[in-house]
Design an enzyme around this catalytic site. Sequence first.
Site, PDB file in Angstrom:
ATOM      1  N   CYS A 170       0.803  -1.229   0.000  1.00 54.12           N
ATOM      2  CA  CYS A 170       0.000   0.000   0.000  1.00 54.12           C
ATOM      3  C   CYS A 170       0.838   1.282   0.000  1.00 54.12           C
ATOM      4  O   CYS A 170       0.363   2.340  -0.389  1.00 54.12           O
ATOM      5  CB  CYS A 170      -0.936   0.007   1.202  1.00 54.12           C
ATOM      6  SG  CYS A 170      -0.135  -0.438   2.749  1.00 54.12           S
ATOM      7  N   HIS A 191      -2.114   6.886   3.541  1.00 53.82           N
ATOM      8  CA  HIS A 191      -0.649   6.971   3.588  1.00 53.82           C
ATOM      9  C   HIS A 191      -0.192   8.233   2.835  1.00 53.82           C
ATOM     10  O   HIS A 191      -0.733   8.559   1.771  1.00 53.82           O
ATOM     11  CB  HIS A 191      -0.009   5.765   2.890  1.00 53.82           C
ATOM     12  CG  HIS A 191      -0.089   4.482   3.679  1.00 53.82           C
ATOM     13  ND1 HIS A 191      -0.602   4.407   4.958  1.00 53.82           N
ATOM     14  CD2 HIS A 191       0.310   3.226   3.350  1.00 53.82           C
ATOM     15  CE1 HIS A 191      -0.518   3.155   5.380  1.00 53.82           C
ATOM     16  NE2 HIS A 191       0.025   2.413   4.424  1.00 53.82           N
TER      17      HIS A 191
HETATM   18  N1  LIG Z   1      -4.143  -2.874   5.577  1.00 52.33           N
HETATM   19  C1  LIG Z   1      -3.622  -2.400   4.461  1.00 52.33           C
HETATM   20  O1  LIG Z   1      -3.559  -1.189   4.243  1.00 52.33           O
HETATM   21  C2  LIG Z   1      -3.091  -3.359   3.416  1.00 52.33           C
HETATM   22  C3  LIG Z   1      -2.650  -2.839   2.198  1.00 52.33           C
HETATM   23  C4  LIG Z   1      -2.127  -3.709   1.217  1.00 52.33           C
HETATM   24  C5  LIG Z   1      -2.074  -5.049   1.475  1.00 52.33           C
HETATM   25  N2  LIG Z   1      -2.500  -5.527   2.666  1.00 52.33           N
HETATM   26  C6  LIG Z   1      -2.440  -6.964   2.883  1.00 52.33           C
HETATM   27  O2  LIG Z   1      -3.792  -7.453   2.951  1.00 52.33           O
HETATM   28  C7  LIG Z   1      -3.842  -8.552   3.855  1.00 52.33           C
HETATM   29  C8  LIG Z   1      -4.918  -8.292   4.913  1.00 52.33           C
HETATM   30  O3  LIG Z   1      -4.567  -7.147   5.650  1.00 52.33           O
HETATM   31  P1  LIG Z   1      -5.589  -6.479   6.682  1.00 52.33           P
HETATM   32  O4  LIG Z   1      -5.017  -5.147   6.972  1.00 52.33           O
HETATM   33  O5  LIG Z   1      -6.982  -6.561   6.186  1.00 52.33           O
HETATM   34  O6  LIG Z   1      -5.402  -7.423   7.976  1.00 52.33           O
HETATM   35  P2  LIG Z   1      -6.453  -7.716   9.158  1.00 52.33           P
HETATM   36  O7  LIG Z   1      -7.355  -6.567   9.357  1.00 52.33           O
HETATM   37  O8  LIG Z   1      -5.610  -8.155  10.286  1.00 52.33           O
HETATM   38  O9  LIG Z   1      -7.312  -8.951   8.620  1.00 52.33           O
HETATM   39  C9  LIG Z   1      -6.737 -10.204   8.395  1.00 52.33           C
HETATM   40  C10 LIG Z   1      -7.792 -11.154   7.853  1.00 52.33           C
HETATM   41  O10 LIG Z   1      -7.146 -12.406   7.558  1.00 52.33           O
HETATM   42  C11 LIG Z   1      -7.847 -13.446   8.228  1.00 52.33           C
HETATM   43  N3  LIG Z   1      -6.929 -14.525   8.573  1.00 52.33           N
HETATM   44  C12 LIG Z   1      -5.925 -14.526   9.470  1.00 52.33           C
HETATM   45  N4  LIG Z   1      -5.340 -15.744   9.539  1.00 52.33           N
HETATM   46  C13 LIG Z   1      -6.025 -16.539   8.677  1.00 52.33           C
HETATM   47  C14 LIG Z   1      -5.935 -17.907   8.316  1.00 52.33           C
HETATM   48  N5  LIG Z   1      -5.007 -18.709   8.856  1.00 52.33           N
HETATM   49  N6  LIG Z   1      -6.799 -18.400   7.403  1.00 52.33           N
HETATM   50  C15 LIG Z   1      -7.734 -17.591   6.838  1.00 52.33           C
HETATM   51  N7  LIG Z   1      -7.889 -16.289   7.149  1.00 52.33           N
HETATM   52  C16 LIG Z   1      -7.033 -15.767   8.065  1.00 52.33           C
HETATM   53  C17 LIG Z   1      -8.434 -12.778   9.466  1.00 52.33           C
HETATM   54  O11 LIG Z   1      -9.476 -13.565   9.994  1.00 52.33           O
HETATM   55  P3  LIG Z   1      -9.910 -13.461  11.558  1.00 52.33           P
HETATM   56  O12 LIG Z   1     -10.853 -12.294  11.608  1.00 52.33           O
HETATM   57  O13 LIG Z   1     -10.548 -14.777  11.810  1.00 52.33           O
HETATM   58  O14 LIG Z   1      -8.647 -13.248  12.340  1.00 52.33           O
HETATM   59  C18 LIG Z   1      -8.907 -11.464   8.841  1.00 52.33           C
HETATM   60  O15 LIG Z   1     -10.102 -11.668   8.132  1.00 52.33           O
HETATM   61  C19 LIG Z   1      -2.425  -8.736   4.418  1.00 52.33           C
HETATM   62  O16 LIG Z   1      -1.756  -9.701   3.641  1.00 52.33           O
HETATM   63  C20 LIG Z   1      -1.799  -7.379   4.204  1.00 52.33           C
HETATM   64  O17 LIG Z   1      -0.380  -7.440   4.067  1.00 52.33           O
HETATM   65  C21 LIG Z   1      -3.023  -4.731   3.641  1.00 52.33           C
END
Ligand SMILES: NC(=O)c1ccc[n+]([C@@H]2O[C@H](COP(=O)([O-])OP(=O)(O)OC[C@H]3O[C@@H](n4cnc5c(N)ncnc54)[C@H](OP(=O)(O)O)[C@@H]3O)[C@@H](O)[C@H]2O)c1
Length: 334
Positions: A128, A243
């Site tokens: 991001c 950001h």
């Molecule tokens: N946040 C950003 O700005 C951003 C930007 C670009 C890319 N990303 C990428 O996008 C992804 C998600 O980020 P996020 O910010 O949305 O994180 P988040 O809010 O922590 O959400 C993580 C999600 O993944 C699920 N999860 C965790 N472990 C899992 C497993 N073993 N099997 C299946 N699902 C699982 C969680 O489920 P539970 O609710 O059950 O824990 C939750 O739905 C990451 O790879 C991150 O690097 C994020």
Amino acid sequence: MRKYNIAVVGASGMVGGELLGLLESRHFPVGDFYAFNSGRRPDAVSFRGKKYACAAPTLSALKKADIAFFVSTDEVSGRFAKRLAAAGTWCIDDSSRFRLSPSVPLVIPEVNGGELKPSRKLVAGPNCTLTGAAVALAAVHRKFRVTELRLATYQAVSGAGKAAMGQLEEELRTYFKKGAVPAANGRFPRPIAFNLFPQVGGFDAEGNSVEENKVEGELKKIWGDKRIKISSTAVRVPVLRGHSLAVWFKVARPCSLGSLKKELGRTPGLKFYAKPGNYPTPLENGQRTEIVYAGRLRRAKTAANEFQLWIVSDNLYKGAALNSVQIAERIIKL
Ligand SMILES: NC(=O)c1ccc[n+]([C@@H]2O[C@H](COP(=O)([O-])OP(=O)(O)OC[C@H]3O[C@@H](n4cnc5c(N)ncnc54)[C@H](OP(=O)(O)O)[C@@H]3O)[C@@H](O)[C@H]2O)c1
């Protein structure tokens, strides 16, 4: 119109929530819908007025989808995405697991959408942080060739997920109740309320953070140019969403401020503010915004061919969920 069965792995997360909203608001032709989370606790998400229980993903359950969005963890993407893509399901991965794999296109549609091919069903979306710079300077790079890029990033806590956002809110509540910010509790390396710190991820042997290395590697891949020298300092700031980047860039071909302004003014996916007093901020331009914003273009005082720019983008939209949905929108037209 053909409809596509959709799976979202990480539907209960920060990016997952935004993704669901965007599939709905952009009227993506969704047929059946499958929601997955870690399965560690019962959870459900709402989509098009219906509740869907989340479950832990399995390969056979994911195979029911035509397109699977991976917005969970590197480990989960690593476990499923390659095998699923080989079985014929388009996999759009927002984790960093495959971004630098040579066989996986790393795509921002308005910058390098031509990389999308039916023969390559696993597609990665970028980190991001670099998205703002990759979009804002894409046309400038094509026309004047950026040779060096220096960035200082100001990264919102939502970039680290749902729990990190909760951490900032919790620290602020504690401060207003008890008059002091609590000590760091492991979610971040330092307290984040009323603070900032130059660390996003761990450090390598040279002292660069994971995030700083991602910015360098991924930007070179997206622009298809390994020659650019990129150096950055990634900073976490107590902003919930959006950001910001302070950028210094050197160009190889002679160009005037006027020609740069013209190029930025017509760059796809970018709103450029040409007047010095007009500039974007995360609060005003980083909340559910679909484009990247830039302003404060000027000559740098350090070199004749160097310029400075301020860039803001929504890490959860263009930096993640929106970019993935835009990839899916292109895929269904291939
Ligand atoms: N946040 C950003 O700005 C951003 C930007 C670009 C890319 N990303 C990428 O996008 C992804 C998600 O980020 P996020 O910010 O949305 O994180 P988040 O809010 O922590 O959400 C993580 C999600 O993944 C699920 N999860 C965790 N472990 C899992 C497993 N073993 N099997 C299946 N699902 C699982 C969680 O489920 P539970 O609710 O059950 O824990 C939750 O739905 C990451 O790879 C991150 O690097 C994020």
